[in-house]
Write a protein that holds these residues in place. Structure first.
Motif, PDB file in Angstrom:
ATOM      1  N   CYS A 128       0.657  -1.313   0.142  1.00 27.40           N
ATOM      2  CA  CYS A 128      -0.017   0.174   0.027  1.00 27.40           C
ATOM      3  C   CYS A 128       0.684   1.284  -0.171  1.00 27.40           C
ATOM      4  CB  CYS A 128      -0.970   0.060   1.277  1.00 27.40           C
ATOM      5  SG  CYS A 128      -2.045  -1.490   1.223  1.00 27.40           S
ATOM      6  N   TRP A 129       1.959   1.250  -0.076  1.00 24.85           N
ATOM      7  CA  TRP A 129       3.023   2.282  -0.104  1.00 24.85           C
ATOM      8  C   TRP A 129       2.887   2.855  -1.226  1.00 24.85           C
ATOM      9  CZ3 TRP A 129       8.235  -0.012   1.858  1.00 24.85           C
ATOM     10  CH2 TRP A 129       7.950  -0.391   3.341  1.00 24.85           C
ATOM     11  N   GLY A 130       3.264   4.351  -1.320  1.00 22.12           N
ATOM     12  CA  GLY A 130       3.352   5.263  -2.599  1.00 22.12           C
ATOM     13  C   GLY A 130       1.735   5.488  -3.010  1.00 22.12           C
ATOM     14  N   LYS A 131       0.657   5.295  -2.381  1.00 22.32           N
ATOM     15  CA  LYS A 131      -0.588   5.272  -2.825  1.00 22.32           C
ATOM     16  C   LYS A 131      -1.188   6.702  -2.228  1.00 22.32           C
ATOM     17  CE  LYS A 131      -1.718   0.643  -4.159  1.00 22.32           C
ATOM     18  NZ  LYS A 131      -2.517  -0.498  -3.758  1.00 22.32           N
ATOM     19  N   GLY A 132      -0.569   7.336  -1.520  1.00 24.12           N
ATOM     20  CA  GLY A 132      -1.113   8.342  -0.616  1.00 24.12           C
ATOM     21  C   GLY A 132      -1.948   7.910   0.563  1.00 24.12           C
ATOM     22  N   TYR A 133      -2.176   6.742   0.968  1.00 27.88           N
ATOM     23  CA  TYR A 133      -3.054   6.397   1.994  1.00 27.88           C
ATOM     24  C   TYR A 133      -2.487   6.863   3.396  1.00 27.88           C
ATOM     25  CZ  TYR A 133      -5.071   2.720  -1.004  1.00 27.88           C
ATOM     26  OH  TYR A 133      -6.104   2.158  -1.809  1.00 27.88           O
ATOM     27  N   ALA A 134      -0.974   6.825   3.657  1.00 26.94           N
ATOM     28  CA  ALA A 134      -0.671   7.369   4.875  1.00 26.94           C
ATOM     29  C   ALA A 134      -1.182   8.755   5.299  1.00 26.94           C
ATOM     30  CB  ALA A 134       0.954   7.310   4.938  1.00 26.94           C
ATOM     31  N   THR A 135      -1.069   9.607   3.859  1.00 32.00           N
ATOM     32  CA  THR A 135      -1.486  10.976   4.223  1.00 32.00           C
ATOM     33  C   THR A 135      -2.938  10.902   4.393  1.00 32.00           C
ATOM     34  OG1 THR A 135       0.164  11.727   2.897  1.00 32.00           O
ATOM     35  CG2 THR A 135      -1.390  13.240   3.168  1.00 32.00           C
ATOM     36  N   GLU A 136      -3.470  10.316   3.596  1.00 32.74           N
ATOM     37  CA  GLU A 136      -5.063  10.420   3.757  1.00 32.74           C
ATOM     38  C   GLU A 136      -5.620  10.059   5.126  1.00 32.74           C
ATOM     39  OE1 GLU A 136      -8.608   8.151   1.297  1.00 32.74           O
ATOM     40  OE2 GLU A 136      -6.697   8.591   0.474  1.00 32.74           O
ATOM     41  N   LEU A 137      -4.929   8.987   5.529  1.00 33.27           N
ATOM     42  CA  LEU A 137      -5.454   8.399   6.913  1.00 33.27           C
ATOM     43  C   LEU A 137      -5.143   9.520   8.015  1.00 33.27           C
ATOM     44  CD1 LEU A 137      -3.366   6.873   9.167  1.00 33.27           C
ATOM     45  CD2 LEU A 137      -3.662   5.241   7.114  1.00 33.27           C
ATOM     46  N   ALA A 138      -3.893   9.946   7.959  1.00 32.59           N
ATOM     47  CA  ALA A 138      -3.358  10.860   9.038  1.00 32.59           C
ATOM     48  C   ALA A 138      -4.069  12.058   9.081  1.00 32.59           C
ATOM     49  CB  ALA A 138      -1.731  11.099   8.764  1.00 32.59           C
ATOM     50  N   GLN A 139      -4.314  12.703   7.936  1.00 31.24           N
ATOM     51  CA  GLN A 139      -5.143  14.013   7.915  1.00 31.24           C
ATOM     52  C   GLN A 139      -6.416  13.738   8.602  1.00 31.24           C
ATOM     53  OE1 GLN A 139      -4.954  14.919   3.836  1.00 31.24           O
ATOM     54  NE2 GLN A 139      -3.288  16.298   4.150  1.00 31.24           N
ATOM     55  N   ARG A 140      -7.120  12.544   8.460  1.00 32.87           N
ATOM     56  CA  ARG A 140      -8.163  12.162   9.054  1.00 32.87           C
ATOM     57  C   ARG A 140      -8.268  12.160  10.463  1.00 32.87           C
ATOM     58  NH1 ARG A 140     -12.346  13.079  10.742  1.00 32.87           N
ATOM     59  NH2 ARG A 140     -14.253  12.164  10.650  1.00 32.87           N
ATOM     60  N   VAL A 141      -7.330  11.469  10.771  1.00 40.56           N
ATOM     61  CA  VAL A 141      -6.815  11.160  12.234  1.00 40.56           C
ATOM     62  C   VAL A 141      -6.876  12.590  13.079  1.00 40.56           C
ATOM     63  CG1 VAL A 141      -5.594  10.172  14.075  1.00 40.56           C
ATOM     64  CG2 VAL A 141      -6.410   8.806  12.181  1.00 40.56           C
ATOM     65  N   VAL A 142      -5.960  13.290  12.311  1.00 41.09           N
ATOM     66  CA  VAL A 142      -5.594  14.707  12.948  1.00 41.09           C
ATOM     67  C   VAL A 142      -7.016  15.407  12.843  1.00 41.09           C
ATOM     68  CG1 VAL A 142      -4.523  17.059  12.646  1.00 41.09           C
ATOM     69  CG2 VAL A 142      -3.251  14.735  12.278  1.00 41.09           C
ATOM     70  N   ALA A 143      -7.722  15.466  12.046  1.00 43.22           N
ATOM     71  CA  ALA A 143      -8.964  16.023  12.116  1.00 43.22           C
ATOM     72  C   ALA A 143      -9.888  15.577  13.167  1.00 43.22           C
ATOM     73  CB  ALA A 143      -9.790  15.967  10.481  1.00 43.22           C
TER      74      ALA A 143
END
Length: 184
Positions: free
Chosen positions: A105-120
């Motif tokens: 799942c690396w390189g698909k932007g998932y880490a950023t997507e989930l991290a931004q949601r968790v921060v929100a």
């Protein structure tokens, strides 16, 4: 330090973050924990499934209170792709976001997507004042994810393993005034 909180089910455009604990969450976490590539910036990988399960139990029953603990599922394939956490640092100095994704799942932007949601979630739903992220010096990908969440360099911390590691932070005020992210 507040007590642990039962995590809400969260969604992004491509991911579902569901309360961690299903057998498939545990199996995926153990697989990641035994993968040398996934673990290279964290610690030595677990040598077998029994060791991985023991590490999971130790991590989840440790002293830092967990405010959110999610198995991350890809909506399209319905597969577990990782795990996300929101927890107090071991020294109670702040709340930290953590995440781990399987190599596929690396390189698909998932880490950023989930991290931004968790921060929100941390700011909007839990009313946190500050959220931080800790990363290994060589893990530039993780640093970029934290920066995309609006975090800035904030020195170092020794809460993970006793050696100084870079620390990044964002306040609720900065996050509210920063770029907005829309979650589907």
């Amino acid at each position: 330090m507040p007590l642990s909180v039962t995590p809400a089910r969260l969604e992004t455009q491509r991911l579902v973050l569901e309360p961690f604990g299903l057998p498939e969450h545990i199996a995926a976490w153990c697989k990641m924990d035994m993968d040398a590539d996934v673990m290279r910036h964290i610690r030595q990988p677990s040598p077998d499934i029994a060791s991985a399960r023991a590490r999971l139990t130790q991590a989840d029953e440790g002293t830092p209170a967990i405010l959110g603990n999610w198995g991350v599922r890809e909506k399209e394939s319905n597969t577990i792709v990782g795990r996300a956490l929101l927890r107090w640092l071991a020294d109670d100095s702040g709340v930290e976001i953590g995440y781990r994704l399987g190599r596929a799942c690396w390189g698909k932007g998932y880490a950023t997507e989930l991290a931004q949601r968790v921060v929100a979630h941390g700011f909007e739903d839990l009313g946190l004042a500050v959220i931080c992220g800790v990363y290994q010096t060589g893990n530039l990908a993780s640093r970029k994810v934290l920066a995309k969440c609006g975090m800035n360099d904030a020195g170092t911390t020794s809460v993970h393993g006793g050696s100084a590691k870079p620390l990044m932070k964002i306040t609720a005020a900065t996050w509210k005034n920063g770029p907005t992210t829309t979650f589907a």
